[in-house]
Design a protein around this motif. Structure first.
Motif, PDB file in Angstrom:
ATOM      1  N   ALA A 183      21.170  87.447  72.814  1.00 18.68           N
ATOM      2  CA  ALA A 183      22.489  87.440  72.252  1.00 18.68           C
ATOM      3  C   ALA A 183      23.201  86.090  72.481  1.00 18.68           C
ATOM      4  CB  ALA A 183      23.222  88.414  73.186  1.00 18.68           C
ATOM      5  N   PHE A 184      22.561  85.402  73.509  1.00 23.93           N
ATOM      6  CA  PHE A 184      22.919  83.898  73.597  1.00 23.93           C
ATOM      7  C   PHE A 184      22.625  83.170  72.362  1.00 23.93           C
ATOM      8  CE2 PHE A 184      21.725  79.494  74.925  1.00 23.93           C
ATOM      9  CZ  PHE A 184      22.873  78.749  75.317  1.00 23.93           C
ATOM     10  N   ILE A 185      21.412  83.342  71.584  1.00 22.95           N
ATOM     11  CA  ILE A 185      21.144  82.732  70.464  1.00 22.95           C
ATOM     12  C   ILE A 185      21.812  83.517  69.113  1.00 22.95           C
ATOM     13  CG2 ILE A 185      19.055  82.368  68.948  1.00 22.95           C
ATOM     14  CD1 ILE A 185      17.336  82.663  71.153  1.00 22.95           C
ATOM     15  N   LEU A 186      22.093  84.737  69.289  1.00 20.48           N
ATOM     16  CA  LEU A 186      22.941  85.353  68.107  1.00 20.48           C
ATOM     17  C   LEU A 186      24.152  84.691  68.254  1.00 20.48           C
ATOM     18  CD1 LEU A 186      21.549  88.849  68.502  1.00 20.48           C
ATOM     19  CD2 LEU A 186      21.030  87.181  66.577  1.00 20.48           C
ATOM     20  N   HIS A 187      24.615  84.521  69.374  1.00 21.33           N
ATOM     21  CA  HIS A 187      26.321  84.091  69.218  1.00 21.33           C
ATOM     22  C   HIS A 187      26.383  82.474  68.774  1.00 21.33           C
ATOM     23  CE1 HIS A 187      27.276  87.433  72.444  1.00 21.33           C
ATOM     24  NE2 HIS A 187      27.731  87.859  71.196  1.00 21.33           N
ATOM     25  N   LYS A 188      25.397  81.539  68.882  1.00 16.30           N
ATOM     26  CA  LYS A 188      25.501  80.477  68.344  1.00 16.30           C
ATOM     27  C   LYS A 188      25.855  80.237  66.850  1.00 16.30           C
ATOM     28  CE  LYS A 188      22.682  78.123  71.832  1.00 16.30           C
ATOM     29  NZ  LYS A 188      23.942  77.394  72.177  1.00 16.30           N
ATOM     30  N   ARG A 189      26.417  79.424  66.417  1.00 18.88           N
ATOM     31  CA  ARG A 189      26.865  79.097  65.116  1.00 18.88           C
ATOM     32  C   ARG A 189      26.084  77.642  64.409  1.00 18.88           C
ATOM     33  NH1 ARG A 189      26.986  82.800  64.080  1.00 18.88           N
ATOM     34  NH2 ARG A 189      28.321  84.404  64.654  1.00 18.88           N
ATOM     35  N   ASP A 190      25.951  76.739  65.121  1.00 17.52           N
ATOM     36  CA  ASP A 190      25.345  75.577  64.880  1.00 17.52           C
ATOM     37  C   ASP A 190      23.648  75.597  64.661  1.00 17.52           C
ATOM     38  OD1 ASP A 190      25.975  72.499  65.488  1.00 17.52           O
ATOM     39  OD2 ASP A 190      23.696  72.970  65.361  1.00 17.52           O
ATOM     40  N   GLN A 191      23.262  75.388  63.333  1.00 17.02           N
ATOM     41  CA  GLN A 191      21.822  75.802  63.001  1.00 17.02           C
ATOM     42  C   GLN A 191      20.680  74.923  64.132  1.00 17.02           C
ATOM     43  OE1 GLN A 191      20.140  77.980  61.561  1.00 17.02           O
ATOM     44  NE2 GLN A 191      21.637  78.917  60.901  1.00 17.02           N
ATOM     45  N   GLU A 192      21.101  73.759  64.441  1.00 17.89           N
ATOM     46  CA  GLU A 192      20.190  72.841  65.159  1.00 17.89           C
ATOM     47  C   GLU A 192      20.190  73.510  66.488  1.00 17.89           C
ATOM     48  OE1 GLU A 192      20.823  68.649  65.994  1.00 17.89           O
ATOM     49  OE2 GLU A 192      21.184  68.493  63.705  1.00 17.89           O
TER      50      GLU A 192
END
Ligand code: URA
Length: 217
Positions: A183-192
Protein backbone atom coordinates in the motif's frame (compact mmCIF):
# COMPACT_ATOMS: atom_id res chain seq x y z
CA UNK A 1 17.66 -31.77 27.99
CA UNK A 2 18.08 -33.29 31.44
CA UNK A 3 14.31 -33.75 31.55
CA UNK A 4 14.44 -35.62 28.24
CA UNK A 5 17.24 -37.89 29.57
CA UNK A 6 15.18 -38.60 32.68
CA UNK A 7 12.12 -39.47 30.60
CA UNK A 8 14.11 -41.79 28.31
CA UNK A 9 15.74 -43.46 31.35
CA UNK A 10 12.31 -43.97 32.90
CA UNK A 11 10.92 -45.61 29.76
CA UNK A 12 14.11 -47.72 29.44
CA UNK A 13 13.71 -48.95 32.99
CA UNK A 14 10.08 -49.74 32.23
CA UNK A 15 11.34 -52.06 29.49
CA UNK A 16 10.17 -49.95 26.53
CA UNK A 17 12.03 -50.68 23.29
CA UNK A 18 10.25 -48.08 21.17
CA UNK A 19 9.05 -44.65 21.99
CA UNK A 20 6.34 -43.15 19.80
CA UNK A 21 6.97 -39.44 19.83
CA UNK A 22 4.02 -37.32 18.70
CA UNK A 23 4.72 -35.88 15.24
CA UNK A 24 3.33 -32.41 14.83
CA UNK A 25 0.92 -31.91 11.95
CA UNK A 26 1.00 -28.24 10.93
CA UNK A 27 -2.34 -28.52 9.10
CA UNK A 28 -4.09 -29.77 12.25
CA UNK A 29 -2.24 -27.27 14.45
CA UNK A 30 -3.26 -24.42 12.15
CA UNK A 31 -6.87 -25.63 12.10
CA UNK A 32 -6.89 -25.61 15.92
CA UNK A 33 -5.36 -22.15 15.99
CA UNK A 34 -7.93 -20.90 13.47
CA UNK A 35 -10.74 -22.25 15.65
CA UNK A 36 -9.38 -20.19 18.54
CA UNK A 37 -8.95 -17.07 16.41
CA UNK A 38 -12.52 -17.35 15.08
CA UNK A 39 -13.83 -17.19 18.66
CA UNK A 40 -11.50 -14.48 19.92
CA UNK A 41 -12.87 -11.67 22.06
CA UNK A 42 -9.57 -10.49 23.48
CA UNK A 43 -9.94 -6.91 22.23
CA UNK A 44 -12.51 -4.44 20.91
CA UNK A 45 -11.72 -5.16 17.23
CA UNK A 46 -13.93 -8.27 17.20
CA UNK A 47 -16.97 -6.04 17.80
CA UNK A 48 -16.54 -3.90 14.68
CA UNK A 49 -15.17 -6.54 12.29
CA UNK A 50 -17.28 -8.40 9.72
CA UNK A 51 -15.01 -11.45 9.48
CA UNK A 52 -11.93 -12.63 11.30
CA UNK A 53 -8.93 -12.90 8.95
CA UNK A 54 -6.67 -15.58 10.46
CA UNK A 55 -4.30 -15.86 7.48
CA UNK A 56 -3.93 -18.55 4.84
CA UNK A 57 -1.51 -20.51 2.73
CA UNK A 58 0.95 -23.34 2.81
CA UNK A 59 1.16 -24.98 6.26
CA UNK A 60 4.93 -25.55 5.76
CA UNK A 61 5.91 -22.50 3.74
CA UNK A 62 9.36 -21.38 2.75
CA UNK A 63 8.14 -17.81 3.11
CA UNK A 64 5.75 -16.15 5.57
CA UNK A 65 4.50 -12.69 4.61
CA UNK A 66 3.25 -10.62 7.55
CA UNK A 67 1.08 -7.55 7.04
CA UNK A 68 -0.45 -5.09 9.45
CA UNK A 69 -4.11 -6.05 9.61
CA UNK A 70 -7.10 -6.71 7.35
CA UNK A 71 -8.48 -3.87 5.23
CA UNK A 72 -12.03 -3.43 3.99
CA UNK A 73 -12.00 -6.18 1.33
CA UNK A 74 -10.19 -8.64 3.60
CA UNK A 75 -12.75 -7.94 6.34
CA UNK A 76 -15.57 -8.56 3.89
CA UNK A 77 -14.25 -11.95 2.74
CA UNK A 78 -12.16 -13.19 5.71
CA UNK A 79 -9.03 -13.58 3.58
CA UNK A 80 -5.71 -11.69 3.85
CA UNK A 81 -4.35 -9.38 1.15
CA UNK A 82 -7.08 -9.69 -1.47
CA UNK A 83 -7.75 -5.96 -2.02
CA UNK A 84 -5.59 -3.57 -4.05
CA UNK A 85 -2.50 -4.06 -1.86
CA UNK A 86 -3.09 -7.81 -2.13
CA UNK A 87 -3.14 -7.64 -5.92
CA UNK A 88 0.27 -5.99 -5.85
CA UNK A 89 1.50 -8.63 -3.39
CA UNK A 90 0.20 -11.33 -5.77
CA UNK A 91 2.29 -9.77 -8.58
CA UNK A 92 5.37 -9.75 -6.36
CA UNK A 93 4.81 -13.41 -5.44
CA UNK A 94 4.36 -14.31 -9.13
CA UNK A 95 7.52 -12.44 -10.09
CA UNK A 96 9.33 -14.53 -7.48
CA UNK A 97 8.26 -17.60 -9.45
CA UNK A 98 5.80 -18.64 -6.75
CA UNK A 99 2.07 -18.86 -6.22
CA UNK A 100 0.01 -17.78 -3.23
CA UNK A 101 -0.44 -21.38 -2.19
CA UNK A 102 3.36 -21.79 -1.88
CA UNK A 103 3.62 -19.16 0.85
CA UNK A 104 1.67 -18.23 3.97
CA UNK A 105 0.13 -14.77 4.29
CA UNK A 106 -0.83 -13.43 7.71
CA UNK A 107 -1.21 -10.26 9.68
CA UNK A 108 -0.30 -8.82 13.06
CA UNK A 109 -3.98 -8.33 13.95
CA UNK A 110 -6.70 -10.67 12.70
CA UNK A 111 -9.59 -8.18 12.75
CA UNK A 112 -9.88 -4.98 10.74
CA UNK A 113 -9.20 -1.81 12.71
CA UNK A 114 -12.04 0.67 11.99
CA UNK A 115 -11.33 2.95 9.01
CA UNK A 116 -8.04 1.12 8.47
CA UNK A 117 -6.37 2.93 11.35
CA UNK A 118 -3.20 1.41 12.79
CA UNK A 119 -3.88 -1.22 15.45
CA UNK A 120 -3.52 0.15 18.99
CA UNK A 121 -0.98 -1.24 21.44
CA UNK A 122 -3.51 -3.19 23.51
CA UNK A 123 -5.02 -4.68 20.33
CA UNK A 124 -1.58 -5.80 19.16
CA UNK A 125 -0.74 -7.17 22.61
CA UNK A 126 -3.97 -9.19 22.56
CA UNK A 127 -3.48 -10.57 19.04
CA UNK A 128 0.28 -11.06 18.71
CA UNK A 129 0.31 -14.40 20.58
CA UNK A 130 -1.70 -15.82 17.63
CA UNK A 131 0.96 -14.72 15.14
CA UNK A 132 3.73 -16.07 17.37
CA UNK A 133 1.97 -19.43 17.54
CA UNK A 134 1.39 -19.39 13.77
CA UNK A 135 5.12 -18.86 13.28
CA UNK A 136 5.92 -21.73 15.66
CA UNK A 137 3.59 -24.04 13.70
CA UNK A 138 4.59 -22.86 10.19
CA UNK A 139 8.35 -22.81 10.85
CA UNK A 140 9.00 -20.73 7.69
CA UNK A 141 12.52 -20.46 6.33
CA UNK A 142 12.12 -16.71 6.12
CA UNK A 143 9.70 -14.09 7.39
CA UNK A 144 8.92 -11.00 5.30
CA UNK A 145 7.50 -8.06 7.24
CA UNK A 146 5.43 -5.85 4.95
CA UNK A 147 5.75 -2.35 6.33
CA UNK A 148 6.94 -0.87 9.59
CA UNK A 149 3.76 -1.62 11.56
CA UNK A 150 4.20 -5.36 10.99
CA UNK A 151 7.94 -5.15 11.62
CA UNK A 152 7.93 -3.04 14.77
CA UNK A 153 5.02 -4.85 16.38
CA UNK A 154 6.50 -8.28 15.74
CA UNK A 155 9.98 -7.31 16.94
CA UNK A 156 9.02 -4.72 19.55
CA UNK A 157 11.21 -2.14 17.81
CA UNK A 158 10.76 1.37 16.42
CA UNK A 159 12.58 1.16 13.08
CA UNK A 160 11.88 3.44 10.15
CA UNK A 161 11.35 1.25 7.07
CA UNK A 162 13.39 3.57 4.85
CA UNK A 163 16.40 3.10 7.13
CA UNK A 164 16.10 -0.59 8.03
CA UNK A 165 15.16 -2.14 4.70
CA UNK A 166 18.06 -3.80 2.96
CA UNK A 167 19.17 -5.31 6.25
CA UNK A 168 18.48 -8.84 7.41
CA UNK A 169 16.96 -9.22 10.87
CA UNK A 170 15.79 -12.25 12.84
CA UNK A 171 12.75 -13.44 14.77
CA UNK A 172 13.01 -16.56 16.98
CA UNK A 173 16.06 -17.70 15.03
CA UNK A 174 14.28 -17.27 11.68
CA UNK A 175 15.76 -14.78 9.16
CA UNK A 176 13.46 -11.78 8.77
CA UNK A 177 13.50 -9.42 5.79
CA UNK A 178 11.73 -6.07 6.18
CA UNK A 179 10.31 -4.43 3.09
CA UNK A 180 7.76 -1.80 2.07
CA UNK A 181 4.06 -2.52 2.47
CA UNK A 182 2.44 -2.77 -1.01
CA UNK A 183 0.00 0.00 0.00
CA UNK A 184 2.99 2.32 0.59
CA UNK A 185 3.87 1.93 -3.11
CA UNK A 186 0.23 2.30 -4.22
CA UNK A 187 -0.10 5.60 -2.34
CA UNK A 188 2.82 7.18 -4.18
CA UNK A 189 2.14 9.54 -7.09
CA UNK A 190 5.64 10.26 -8.37
CA UNK A 191 6.60 7.71 -11.08
CA UNK A 192 10.29 7.85 -10.19
CA UNK A 193 9.53 7.16 -6.53
CA UNK A 194 7.23 4.29 -7.49
CA UNK A 195 9.93 2.70 -9.67
CA UNK A 196 12.55 3.12 -6.95
CA UNK A 197 10.34 1.56 -4.26
CA UNK A 198 9.38 -1.33 -6.56
CA UNK A 199 13.03 -1.95 -7.37
CA UNK A 200 13.93 -1.96 -3.67
CA UNK A 201 11.17 -4.45 -2.91
CA UNK A 202 12.48 -6.63 -5.73
CA UNK A 203 16.00 -6.46 -4.26
CA UNK A 204 14.54 -7.55 -0.92
CA UNK A 205 12.66 -10.42 -2.57
CA UNK A 206 15.88 -11.69 -4.22
CA UNK A 207 17.31 -11.93 -0.73
CA UNK A 208 14.14 -13.67 0.49
CA UNK A 209 14.38 -16.24 -2.34
CA UNK A 210 18.02 -16.92 -1.55
CA UNK A 211 17.18 -17.42 2.14
CA UNK A 212 14.25 -19.68 1.24
CA UNK A 213 16.51 -21.67 -1.06
CA UNK A 214 15.00 -20.60 -4.37
CA UNK A 215 17.00 -18.03 -6.27
CA UNK A 216 15.60 -16.42 -9.40
CA UNK A 217 17.44 -14.15 -11.84
N1 URA B 1 -3.01 -4.72 4.37
C1 URA B 1 -2.53 -5.53 5.33
O1 URA B 1 -1.61 -5.16 6.08
N2 URA B 1 -3.06 -6.75 5.45
C2 URA B 1 -4.02 -7.21 4.66
O2 URA B 1 -4.45 -8.35 4.84
C3 URA B 1 -4.51 -6.35 3.67
C4 URA B 1 -4.00 -5.11 3.54
Amino acid sequence: MNDLREILKFYGEMGAEFLHLPVSDPRADLAELNREILQCRRCRLHESKTHYVPGEGNPRPGILFVGEGPGETEDQFGRPFIGRAGQLLDKIIQKMGLERQDVFIGNVVKCRPPNNREPLKDEVDACLPFLRRQIAVLRPRVIVCLGKVALNNLLGTAYSMGRIRGQQLEFAGIPLVPTYHPAFILHKRDQEEISKAKWEVWEDMQKVLALAGRERH
